[in-house]
Design a protein around this motif. Structure first.
Motif, PDB file in Angstrom:
ATOM      1  N   LYS A  34       0.897  -1.010  -0.007  1.00 38.21           N
ATOM      2  CA  LYS A  34       0.220  -0.048   0.014  1.00 38.21           C
ATOM      3  C   LYS A  34       0.917   1.150   0.002  1.00 38.21           C
ATOM      4  N   VAL A  35       0.650   2.374  -1.040  1.00 43.30           N
ATOM      5  CA  VAL A  35       1.500   3.323  -1.044  1.00 43.30           C
ATOM      6  C   VAL A  35       0.575   4.593  -0.860  1.00 43.30           C
ATOM      7  N   PHE A  36       1.145   5.701  -0.508  1.00 41.34           N
ATOM      8  CA  PHE A  36       0.419   7.125  -0.644  1.00 41.34           C
ATOM      9  C   PHE A  36       1.143   7.839  -1.359  1.00 41.34           C
ATOM     10  N   ALA A  37       0.658   8.763  -2.210  1.00 40.22           N
ATOM     11  CA  ALA A  37       1.434   9.425  -3.079  1.00 40.22           C
ATOM     12  C   ALA A  37       0.498  10.908  -3.147  1.00 40.22           C
ATOM     13  N   VAL A  38       1.633  11.982  -3.458  1.00 34.02           N
ATOM     14  CA  VAL A  38       0.787  13.444  -3.809  1.00 34.02           C
ATOM     15  C   VAL A  38       1.335  13.886  -5.016  1.00 34.02           C
ATOM     16  N   PHE A  39       0.530  14.421  -5.925  1.00 32.18           N
ATOM     17  CA  PHE A  39       0.708  14.684  -7.157  1.00 32.18           C
ATOM     18  C   PHE A  39       0.247  16.338  -7.216  1.00 32.18           C
ATOM     19  N   GLU A  40       1.061  16.907  -8.160  1.00 28.18           N
ATOM     20  CA  GLU A  40       0.787  18.341  -8.343  1.00 28.18           C
ATOM     21  C   GLU A  40      -0.459  18.423  -9.462  1.00 28.18           C
ATOM     22  N   ILE A  41      -1.246  19.284  -9.281  1.00 29.62           N
ATOM     23  CA  ILE A  41      -2.341  19.371 -10.275  1.00 29.62           C
ATOM     24  C   ILE A  41      -1.970  20.556 -11.289  1.00 29.62           C
ATOM     25  N   LYS A  42      -1.848  20.418 -12.540  1.00 24.38           N
ATOM     26  CA  LYS A  42      -1.611  21.372 -13.666  1.00 24.38           C
ATOM     27  C   LYS A  42      -3.114  22.225 -14.052  1.00 24.38           C
ATOM     28  N   GLY A  43      -2.796  23.129 -14.676  1.00 28.25           N
ATOM     29  CA  GLY A  43      -4.052  23.667 -15.144  1.00 28.25           C
ATOM     30  C   GLY A  43      -4.662  22.859 -16.205  1.00 28.25           C
ATOM     31  N   LYS A  44      -5.679  23.538 -16.740  1.00 30.83           N
ATOM     32  CA  LYS A  44      -6.636  22.733 -17.916  1.00 30.83           C
ATOM     33  C   LYS A  44      -5.566  22.817 -19.076  1.00 30.83           C
ATOM     34  N   GLU A  45      -5.649  21.500 -19.761  1.00 30.12           N
ATOM     35  CA  GLU A  45      -5.071  21.315 -21.084  1.00 30.12           C
ATOM     36  C   GLU A  45      -5.556  22.142 -22.150  1.00 30.12           C
ATOM     37  N   ASN A  46      -4.625  22.740 -22.966  1.00 36.01           N
ATOM     38  CA  ASN A  46      -5.220  23.348 -24.255  1.00 36.01           C
ATOM     39  C   ASN A  46      -5.701  22.723 -25.229  1.00 36.01           C
ATOM     40  N   ARG A  47      -6.761  22.112 -25.292  1.00 35.52           N
ATOM     41  CA  ARG A  47      -7.161  21.387 -26.406  1.00 35.52           C
ATOM     42  C   ARG A  47      -6.529  21.567 -27.845  1.00 35.52           C
ATOM     43  N   ARG A  48      -6.600  22.854 -27.967  1.00 36.05           N
ATOM     44  CA  ARG A  48      -5.926  23.001 -29.253  1.00 36.05           C
ATOM     45  C   ARG A  48      -4.497  22.419 -29.715  1.00 36.05           C
ATOM     46  N   ASN A  49      -3.657  22.719 -28.403  1.00 33.61           N
ATOM     47  CA  ASN A  49      -2.289  22.308 -28.478  1.00 33.61           C
ATOM     48  C   ASN A  49      -2.344  20.758 -28.573  1.00 33.61           C
ATOM     49  N   LYS A  50      -3.201  19.944 -28.060  1.00 35.62           N
ATOM     50  CA  LYS A  50      -3.249  18.452 -28.197  1.00 35.62           C
ATOM     51  C   LYS A  50      -3.402  18.032 -29.450  1.00 35.62           C
ATOM     52  N   PHE A  51      -3.724  18.688 -30.504  1.00 36.31           N
ATOM     53  CA  PHE A  51      -3.641  18.262 -31.822  1.00 36.31           C
ATOM     54  C   PHE A  51      -2.582  18.879 -32.692  1.00 36.31           C
ATOM     55  N   LEU A  52      -1.590  19.508 -32.294  1.00 39.92           N
ATOM     56  CA  LEU A  52      -0.549  20.255 -32.981  1.00 39.92           C
ATOM     57  C   LEU A  52       0.596  19.307 -32.829  1.00 39.92           C
TER      58      LEU A  52
END
Length: 254
Positions: free
Chosen positions: A236-254
């Motif tokens: 069993k593990v415990f983890a903390v991740f940072e949360i980034k802002g919303k992804e730019n959907r336009r950049n996802k297809f570039l």
């Protein structure tokens, strides 16, 4: 599970997953490092996740013991009778790929009343269970009742147990990261880098090791013996991740 097996073999129910996420808008955005694209990390926004994994590993070794003996009126006759069979056993194992170092021979010579008794035991360690069956079947066919073959004892080498421990830890971390990703997607966020990964609990049960020879009923089948020697591990593990802002959907297809 094998009927009649130890109660410890039952798999415990996995602990419920815990997820804590802070999605309150942060006062400022941390700029993205030079040369790295993608949404910037928002300081103070984290997702806390705990997860677990359970894995099993079958035994990787089997030890077989063969006993043979002879009682003769002459000492030389008793010794030669056993020696011939010992050489046949060793030759049969070598021809099927068993290394010499995996065979151990112990001998005991004594005088019983007016006769000489020679007894020997051969212990062979197999890493290939198919070869083990072939060797044992051949010796039973050729030597018959002049040799007694004990049921195989299955166990794990220390390396096999260490591998199981690493695999279950990595699997628990992978499951934890996947949960964190799903939480972020649920809120339209992007998962950032891990800030903390901590192993909280590990458990091991079942399995045999070389120095822990357990006697099993002779009526057990080969598969039942393998199942009885299977090792289990949970992490069993415990983890903390940072949360980034919303992804730019336009950049996802570039």
């Amino acid at each position: 599970m094998v009927p009649g097996g130890p109660a410890a073999m039952a798999l415990p129910a996995p602990p419920p997953a815990r997820v804590f996420a802070e999605l309150v808008p942060a006062p400022a955005e941390a700029p993205a490092p030079a040369g790295r694209s993608g949404p910037p990390a928002l300081s103070g926004r984290e997702v806390h996740v705990s997860g677990s994994a359970e894995l099993s590993a079958g035994p990787d070794r089997a030890r077989v013991s063969l006993r043979l003996g002879s009682r003769k009126g002459a000492a030389g006759a008793a010794r030669s009778s056993v020696a011939r069979r010992l050489e046949y056993i060793a030759q049969s194992a070598r021809q099927r790929g068993v290394p010499e170092e995996n065979m151990t021979v112990t001998e005991d010579f004594s005088r019983v009343e007016n006769t000489y008794q020679m007894e020997a035991e051969v212990c062979i360690v197999f890493s290939d269970f198919g070869k083990m069956q072939n060797v044992c079947n051949l010796l039973i066919e050729k030597l018959g009742t002049s040799v007694t073959i004990s049921p195989p004892h299955f166990y794990h080498t220390p390396e096999a147990i260490d591998t199981l421990r690493r695999r279950v830890c990595v699997a628990a971390v992978g499951n934890t990261r996947q949960k964190a990703q799903e939480v972020c997607r649920l809120f339209g966020q992007s998962l950032g880098k891990p800030l903390l990964i901590r192993e909280e609990e590990t458990k091991e049960w079942g399995g045999h090791i070389d120095s822990h020879l357990l006697s099993s009923p002779d009526s057990m089948t080969l598969q039942e013996r393998i199942q009885n020697a299977t090792a289990y591990a949970s992490c069993k593990v415990f983890a903390v991740f940072e949360i980034k802002g919303k992804e730019n959907r336009r950049n996802k297809f570039l």
